[in-house]
Structures are given as C-alpha cells and as structure tokens.
Design a protein around this motif. Structure first.
Motif, PDB file in Angstrom:
ATOM      1  N   UNK A   1       0.548  -1.327   0.127  1.00  0.00           N
ATOM      2  CA  UNK A   1       0.227   0.150  -0.028  1.00  0.00           C
ATOM      3  C   UNK A   1       0.568   1.458   0.142  1.00  0.00           C
ATOM      4  N   UNK A   2       0.808   2.131  -1.271  1.00  0.00           N
ATOM      5  CA  UNK A   2       1.952   3.565  -1.402  1.00  0.00           C
ATOM      6  C   UNK A   2       0.880   4.445  -1.348  1.00  0.00           C
ATOM      7  N   UNK A   3       1.083   5.083  -0.661  1.00  0.00           N
ATOM      8  CA  UNK A   3       0.660   6.541  -0.160  1.00  0.00           C
ATOM      9  C   UNK A   3       1.194   7.559  -1.083  1.00  0.00           C
TER      10      UNK A   3
ATOM     11  N   UNK B   1      11.008  11.974  -4.489  1.00  0.00           N
ATOM     12  CA  UNK B   1      10.916  10.674  -3.151  1.00  0.00           C
ATOM     13  C   UNK B   1      10.385   9.654  -4.024  1.00  0.00           C
ATOM     14  N   UNK B   2       9.586   9.795  -5.392  1.00  0.00           N
ATOM     15  CA  UNK B   2       9.057   8.045  -6.087  1.00  0.00           C
ATOM     16  C   UNK B   2       9.848   7.184  -6.148  1.00  0.00           C
TER      17      UNK B   2
ATOM     18  N   UNK C   1       4.546   9.285  -0.126  1.00  0.00           N
ATOM     19  CA  UNK C   1       5.378   8.035  -0.312  1.00  0.00           C
ATOM     20  C   UNK C   1       5.751   7.366   0.174  1.00  0.00           C
ATOM     21  N   UNK C   2       4.957   6.764   1.507  1.00  0.00           N
ATOM     22  CA  UNK C   2       5.007   5.639   2.486  1.00  0.00           C
ATOM     23  C   UNK C   2       4.926   4.457   1.296  1.00  0.00           C
ATOM     24  N   UNK C   3       5.190   3.345   1.661  1.00  0.00           N
ATOM     25  CA  UNK C   3       5.308   1.644   1.111  1.00  0.00           C
ATOM     26  C   UNK C   3       5.095   0.896   2.371  1.00  0.00           C
TER      27      UNK C   3
ATOM     28  N   UNK D   1       2.281 -12.091   8.004  1.00  0.00           N
ATOM     29  CA  UNK D   1       4.210 -12.938   8.574  1.00  0.00           C
ATOM     30  C   UNK D   1       5.280 -11.473   8.657  1.00  0.00           C
ATOM     31  N   UNK D   2       4.905 -11.087   8.289  1.00  0.00           N
ATOM     32  CA  UNK D   2       6.212  -9.311   8.218  1.00  0.00           C
ATOM     33  C   UNK D   2       5.036  -8.624   7.696  1.00  0.00           C
ATOM     34  N   UNK D   3       6.039  -7.156   7.894  1.00  0.00           N
ATOM     35  CA  UNK D   3       5.091  -5.837   7.865  1.00  0.00           C
ATOM     36  C   UNK D   3       6.564  -4.700   7.820  1.00  0.00           C
ATOM     37  N   UNK D   4       6.366  -4.116   6.758  1.00  0.00           N
ATOM     38  CA  UNK D   4       8.025  -3.135   6.446  1.00  0.00           C
ATOM     39  C   UNK D   4       6.875  -1.968   6.059  1.00  0.00           C
ATOM     40  N   UNK D   5       7.403  -0.957   7.215  1.00  0.00           N
ATOM     41  CA  UNK D   5       7.266   0.505   6.344  1.00  0.00           C
ATOM     42  C   UNK D   5       8.314   0.789   5.563  1.00  0.00           C
ATOM     43  N   UNK D   6       8.804   1.338   4.536  1.00  0.00           N
ATOM     44  CA  UNK D   6       9.472   2.319   3.837  1.00  0.00           C
ATOM     45  C   UNK D   6       9.013   3.908   3.463  1.00  0.00           C
ATOM     46  N   UNK D   7       9.762   4.106   4.673  1.00  0.00           N
ATOM     47  CA  UNK D   7       9.588   5.948   3.700  1.00  0.00           C
ATOM     48  C   UNK D   7      10.450   6.280   3.225  1.00  0.00           C
ATOM     49  N   UNK D   8      10.319   7.970   2.395  1.00  0.00           N
ATOM     50  CA  UNK D   8      11.346   9.086   2.312  1.00  0.00           C
ATOM     51  C   UNK D   8      12.662   9.061   3.408  1.00  0.00           C
TER      52      UNK D   8
END
Length: 150
Positions: free
Chosen positions: A2-4, A29-30, A122-124, A143-150
């Motif tokens: 899910x990406x903003x 960022x994108x 731009x977080x994913x 089972x896994x969750x990660x938040x990628x941010x600029x």
C-alpha cells in the motif's frame, strides 16, 4: 503493498484537488522509494492507482522500476480502507500494489498491521502473508510488515 502518493504541489490554489501534480520533492522521492522497494525483492504483479494526477505520477515512477503497467481505478480517489482492500482483492493477484490517498491509506495500514501507523507521502507499507488467500488478509495478522518511507 500500500503506497501513499508522493508529495504534491500546492503552489496553484486554483487547481482542483484531483489535478494537483507532484512537487520537486515528490518527483525525487517516488523513483527513489520504488528502487528501495525493488531492492527488497518485492515486485507487484498488478499496480493499481487512483485517478488523481499525483497518484498517477507516483504510480508511473513505481511502474518504471517494477516494469509493470498502471491500472487506473477511479474509485481509489480518496477511497475508504474497505474500498482500497476490495480493489486489491479483486485483482486476484498474489502481489499487488495500490497507490492512493490518506486518510484511507493510513487507516488500512493501521488496521492490517494492528497498530497505529501514519502513512507519510510516498510511504510504502509492505505486508506478507505466506499462507491463505485474499479472504484471510483482514482476518489474519501478516507474517511480515515493513514500512518504507522517504
């Protein structure tokens, strides 16, 4: 995933919200975040995006990195968490990315992660379920969750 959408440009206050483009930061960022996600070994089979210009521009940067097509869905513009999840579920694909807007994105990410998460521009959010199908997504913790941010 899910990406903003990335950071949008508010310089022209005469523009309709739907028509706001990315600003310089958003355009930087994108593609950077797309490359970061790709380095994690994640590549969506389907990339859905809101019809808003800023979401389309963000999705285009992701599509370039992932070598995939963008599927535009009008209902993702300012969508509720349920609408976002239903759109992803309807693809039937195992790996899906949805590019859309807040507050729906933050609400859905928080719900699926079972903790309060704020989706900055731009977080994913990357969720992984190793078993089950789309019907289990809302009922089973990932089972896994990660938040990628600029």
């Amino acid at each position: 995933m899910l990406a903003r959408h990335a950071k949008s440009d508010w310089a022209d206050d005469g523009l309709d919200d739907h028509d706001r483009p990315l600003n310089d930061r958003g355009r930087r960022d994108a593609p950077e975040i797309a490359r970061t996600v790709l380095r994690k070994g994640v590549r969506p089979e389907v990339l859905l995006a809101s019809s808003a210009l800023r979401a389309q521009q963000t999705a285009a940067a992701f599509a370039d990195a992932f070598d995939t097509e963008v599927v535009t869905q009008e209902q993702l513009y300012l969508a509720s968490p349920d609408t976002i999840l239903d759109a992803a579920r309807a693809t039937g694909a195992a790996e899906v990315m949805v590019v859309a807007h807040d507050p729906g994105m933050s609400a859905l990410v928080s719900r699926l992660a079972d903790r309060d998460e704020r989706m900055v521009t731009c977080a994913v959010a990357i969720f992984t379920w190793h078993n089950g199908d789309w019907d289990d997504v809302d009922a089973t913790p990932p089972d896994a969750f990660e938040l990628v941010t600029p």
